[in-house]
Write an enzyme that holds these catalytic residues in place. Structure first.
Site, PDB file in Angstrom:
ATOM      1  N   ARG A  91      62.130  -1.397  19.590  1.00 39.44           N
ATOM      2  CA  ARG A  91      60.788  -0.825  19.651  1.00 39.44           C
ATOM      3  C   ARG A  91      59.750  -1.944  19.650  1.00 39.44           C
ATOM      4  O   ARG A  91      59.982  -3.033  19.151  1.00 39.44           O
ATOM      5  CB  ARG A  91      60.543   0.092  18.449  1.00 39.44           C
ATOM      6  N   TYR A 219      64.160   1.400  26.428  1.00 40.39           N
ATOM      7  CA  TYR A 219      64.961   1.305  25.214  1.00 40.39           C
ATOM      8  C   TYR A 219      64.621   2.345  24.150  1.00 40.39           C
ATOM      9  O   TYR A 219      63.452   2.536  23.805  1.00 40.39           O
ATOM     10  CB  TYR A 219      64.810  -0.087  24.572  1.00 40.39           C
ATOM     11  N   LYS A 228      61.132   9.068  18.177  1.00 42.58           N
ATOM     12  CA  LYS A 228      60.025   8.613  17.314  1.00 42.58           C
ATOM     13  C   LYS A 228      58.670   9.112  17.826  1.00 42.58           C
ATOM     14  O   LYS A 228      57.791   9.450  17.035  1.00 42.58           O
ATOM     15  CB  LYS A 228      60.015   7.092  17.212  1.00 42.58           C
ATOM     16  N   HIS A 248      60.648  10.298   8.355  1.00 40.82           N
ATOM     17  CA  HIS A 248      61.686   9.372   8.809  1.00 40.82           C
ATOM     18  C   HIS A 248      62.804   9.360   7.758  1.00 40.82           C
ATOM     19  O   HIS A 248      62.951   8.398   7.005  1.00 40.82           O
ATOM     20  CB  HIS A 248      61.048   7.987   8.965  1.00 40.82           C
ATOM     21  N   SER A 270      63.953   1.587   9.575  1.00 44.38           N
ATOM     22  CA  SER A 270      64.998   1.459  10.595  1.00 44.38           C
ATOM     23  C   SER A 270      65.963   0.334  10.219  1.00 44.38           C
ATOM     24  O   SER A 270      65.539  -0.718   9.731  1.00 44.38           O
ATOM     25  CB  SER A 270      64.367   1.114  11.948  1.00 44.38           C
ATOM     26  N   CYS A 272      68.254   0.144   7.890  1.00 42.78           N
ATOM     27  CA  CYS A 272      68.467  -0.106   6.458  1.00 42.78           C
ATOM     28  C   CYS A 272      69.570   0.793   5.907  1.00 42.78           C
ATOM     29  O   CYS A 272      69.640   1.026   4.701  1.00 42.78           O
ATOM     30  CB  CYS A 272      67.189   0.121   5.666  1.00 42.78           C
ATOM     31  N   ASP A 299      68.214  10.391  10.687  1.00 41.24           N
ATOM     32  CA  ASP A 299      66.992   9.647  11.014  1.00 41.24           C
ATOM     33  C   ASP A 299      65.691  10.419  10.791  1.00 41.24           C
ATOM     34  O   ASP A 299      64.714   9.831  10.363  1.00 41.24           O
ATOM     35  CB  ASP A 299      67.063   9.188  12.484  1.00 41.24           C
ATOM     36  N   ARG A 389      73.268  -0.258  19.828  1.00 39.94           N
ATOM     37  CA  ARG A 389      73.312   1.127  19.339  1.00 39.94           C
ATOM     38  C   ARG A 389      74.438   1.926  19.964  1.00 39.94           C
ATOM     39  O   ARG A 389      74.952   1.582  21.031  1.00 39.94           O
ATOM     40  CB  ARG A 389      71.984   1.819  19.717  1.00 39.94           C
TER      41      ARG A 389
HETATM   42  O1  SAT Z   1      64.629   2.585  18.690  1.00 38.67           O
HETATM   43  S1  SAT Z   1      64.618   3.713  17.728  1.00 38.67           S
HETATM   44  O2  SAT Z   1      63.261   3.935  17.278  1.00 38.67           O
HETATM   45  O3  SAT Z   1      65.103   4.907  18.360  1.00 38.67           O
HETATM   46  C1  SAT Z   1      65.613   3.378  16.415  1.00 38.67           C
HETATM   47  C2  SAT Z   1      64.863   2.901  15.244  1.00 38.67           C
HETATM   48  O4  SAT Z   1      64.186   1.880  15.323  1.00 38.67           O
HETATM   49  O5  SAT Z   1      64.943   3.546  14.180  1.00 38.67           O
HETATM   50 MN    MN Z   2      64.755   5.452  12.507  1.00 38.02          MN
END
Ligand code: SAT
Ligand code: MN
Length: 608
Positions: A91, A219, A228, A248, A270, A272, A299, A389
């Site tokens: 991100r 991405y 998000k 979140h 994210s 963690c 998530d 991922r």
């Molecule tokens: O790239 S994402 O936002 O989908 C994953 C994350 O950063 O939690």
């Molecule tokens: Mn996340």
């Protein structure tokens, strides 16, 4: 093709006639598709129905053009590797904007632009960007298709990779379109990979218009707009006006030996360990006694008060977009089992046999090719990108809870906040009440991770793990959280955890993973009123004896640091929290300032 839907150049021409006839939501959708088509000039328009045959056709086409590499069909049937552009692997928070008419609505926690400037900037980028490409229309539903808590959206994209991921991550296709037709409203998400040029990349949100425009990245959170952008940034705005919460958070069910299940929602930044916690396998002794963890989500959590005053939660997503590195038979066997088939991997390494590989998989195999497609060279770069991922359907997880499909959601007994804190913060503490809990969430800090571009390991305040995702002013967001404490509410208890405390030697003091269940057990017993703690100014802390530590070897240093608190260091922390709250000016709810002062005073009183 349904004749109501616009498709191809004829439909683009027909758009002018339809402009005045946007009476139903499908007409509105058609009209928007036509407007976008006129601007972006795609060669073709494809309405996604979400069927297996459509998915097969898309993945087949991506295999042909090299977007997807099929993996070993014996060991990983119907699974692929996608390599994203090396400059497009996470991100981009510095390019993510919330465009509201008033700057203060977006708050200091967001980059801001006026909606007019935002649209102008984005529309210029979108002009002609889909020439030679197919425009895909993806109707999707976030949450069980028949749940009153669910919300729908439509993403327009020129990336078949995005379509394939959205199919796994959301309820996508015909059923969602039918709900949109019934309901009339939907979130509009417009996406193009553009040129994948970091200089021509923006992720913009227009919460007042329930609209997202994202350009220049393919991405994850930049491109899968249901995630998000919709389910957090736009949804948090909707939730504020409609009286619910878009968070979140993972959601898990903890079943005790008596067969009772308590549901826990937990916010971590994210990368963690949300996915690991959501899929936790209890330690051996607990398993024998009958403890079990059920996974609802890893998530995102949408919660609203039910008739009985409790908060009820759904997972708006249908899949997991989990971090691959570190996932192993030891750390997360459920995730590993989930990704043995029907999985899209992004930016992992490959073995010589075309099997996916990442650092920490620890299964005796070794990588041959790195995430950039070059021969693996340990001196050059890791085999898998640290933010690589897997995208996989939630239903493939062995611990998947059937309650995930429950239209009413699950009642939440405990809310957990947690960050990556090498120092200061003990293993767990309990907030004394809701207001204190909101402060604990607002004050959350964490070291940055590879999930976003920028430096890794820098401590920053990340309230409720929502710093990158709250679609409006944090001060108003905290007020919204506080507003749930009203007559008749039966709110969850709030806890804070820190699995990442380090000793003087720089090593983690707590084993983590499955052993985190010991902490969850204590929480649930606190909820039931059957576990002890001592009251301290920072909250209720368990003593080592209050948590079941059978089989966990802790040094004296670990016991002290995990179960104690350093009054002087916490006094400084409270000062820091006070300064942080002040950054939001007069919009910051006074109740939080009063709470911060109460704790600061208690820490200053030697007898407290
Ligand atoms: O790239 S994402 O936002 O989908 C994953 C994350 O950063 O939690
Ligand atoms: Mn996340």
């Amino acid at each position: 093709m349904d004749r109501k839907r616009a498709s191809g150049p004829d439909a683009i021409r027909a758009g002018a006639d339809m402009a005045t006839a946007a009476s139903s939501s499908l007409d509105a959708l058609n009209q928007w598709v036509l407007e976008v088509a006129r601007l972006a000039q795609p060669d073709r328009i494809h309405w996604c129905d979400g069927s297996d045959s459509e998915f097969d056709a898309l993945t087949g086409q991506m295999e042909e053009d090299g977007t997807l590499l099929p993996l070993d069909a014996e060991t990983h049937p119907r699974s692929w590797l996608h390599r994203s552009h090396p400059d497009d692997v996470a991100r981009v928070e510095h390019l993510t904007y919330v465009c509201t008419s008033e700057r203060d609505e977006a708050g200091p926690n967001n980059h801001w632009m006026t909606p007019a400037d935002g649209h102008a900037r984005m529309d210029a980028l979108f002009e002609g960007c889909m020439r030679g490409r197919t425009l895909y229309v993806i109707p999707y539903c976030m949450g069980p298709i028949d749940s009153p808590l669910s919300r729908c959206g439509v993403e327009i994209t020129d990336s078949p990779y995005v379509v394939a991921n959205m199919r796994i991550m959301t309820r996508m296709g015909a059923a969602a379109l039918a709900r949109i037709e019934r309901e009339g409203t939907f979130v509009r998400g417009l996406h193009s990979i553009g040129e994948l040029d970091p200089e021509r990349r923006f992720i913009m949100h227009f919460p007042e218009e329930l609209t997202i425009k994202s350009y220049g990245s393919g991405y994850g959170g930049n491109a899968l707009l249901g995630k998000k952008c919709h389910a957090l940034r736009i949804a948090s705005h909707q939730a504020r006006t409609e009286g619910w919460l878009a968070e979140h958070m993972l959601i898990l069910g903890l079943e005790n030996p008596a067969g009772e299940t308590h549901y826990i929602a937990a916010a971590f930044p994210s990368a963690c360990g949300k996915t690991n916690l959501a899929m936790l396998i209890p330690p051996e002794g607990y398993r024998q006694d009958g403890w079990k963890v059920w996974t609802i989500g890893d998530d995102i959590c949408w919660m609203r008060p039910g008739k009985d005053g409790r908060l009820y939660a759904i997972n708006p997503e249908a899949g997991f977009f989990g971090v691959a590195p570190g996932t192993s038979a030891k750390s997360n066997p459920n995730a590993l089992a989930s990704v043995q088939r029907d999985t899209i991997f992004t930016n992992v390494g490959l073995t010589a046999n075309n099997q996916p590989w990442w650092e920490g998989i620890d299964d005796g195999r070794s990588p041959a090719t790195d995430w950039r497609g070059e021969p693996y060279d340990a001196g050059k770069r890791p085999a898998a990108h640290p933010n690589s991922r897997f995208t996989v359907s939630a239903a493939q997880c062995p611990s998947y809870s059937p309650r995930t499909e429950d239209a009413e959601g699950v009642p939440i007994s405990a809310i957990v906040f947690g960050g990556r804190r090498a120092s200061l913060v003990p293993l767990v503490f309990e907030a004394r009440d809701w207001t204190h809990g909101v402060l604990v969430g607002a004050a959350m800090g964490s070291e940055t991770t590879a999930a976003a571009t920028g430096a890794v390991g820098v401590m920053r305040r990340d309230p409720m793990a929502m710093k990158p995702f709250c679609g409006y002013n944090f001060a108003d967001y905290f007020s919204h959280w506080l507003s749930f404490d009203k007559d008749g509410a039966r709110l969850p208890k709030v806890f804070h955890v820190n699995w990442f405390r380090k000793g003087d030697d720089g090593k983690f003091l707590w084993p983590g993973f499955g052993d985190n269940l010991r902490v969850l057990e204590w929480m649930i017993k606190r909820v039931e009123g059957s576990a002890d703690a001592i009251d301290t100014p920072i909250g209720a802390l368990p003593r080592p004896g209050d948590i079941n530590l059978d089989g966990v070897a802790l040094t004296d240093e670990a016991r002290d640091k995990l179960f104690g608190f350093d009054r002087d260091a916490w006094r400084e922390e409270l000062d820091g929290i006070g300064t942080y709250l002040d950054e939001y000016g007069p919009r910051m709810p006074s109740a939080l300032k009063v709470e911060q002062q109460r704790i600061a005073d208690a820490l200053s009183r030697t007898s407290a």
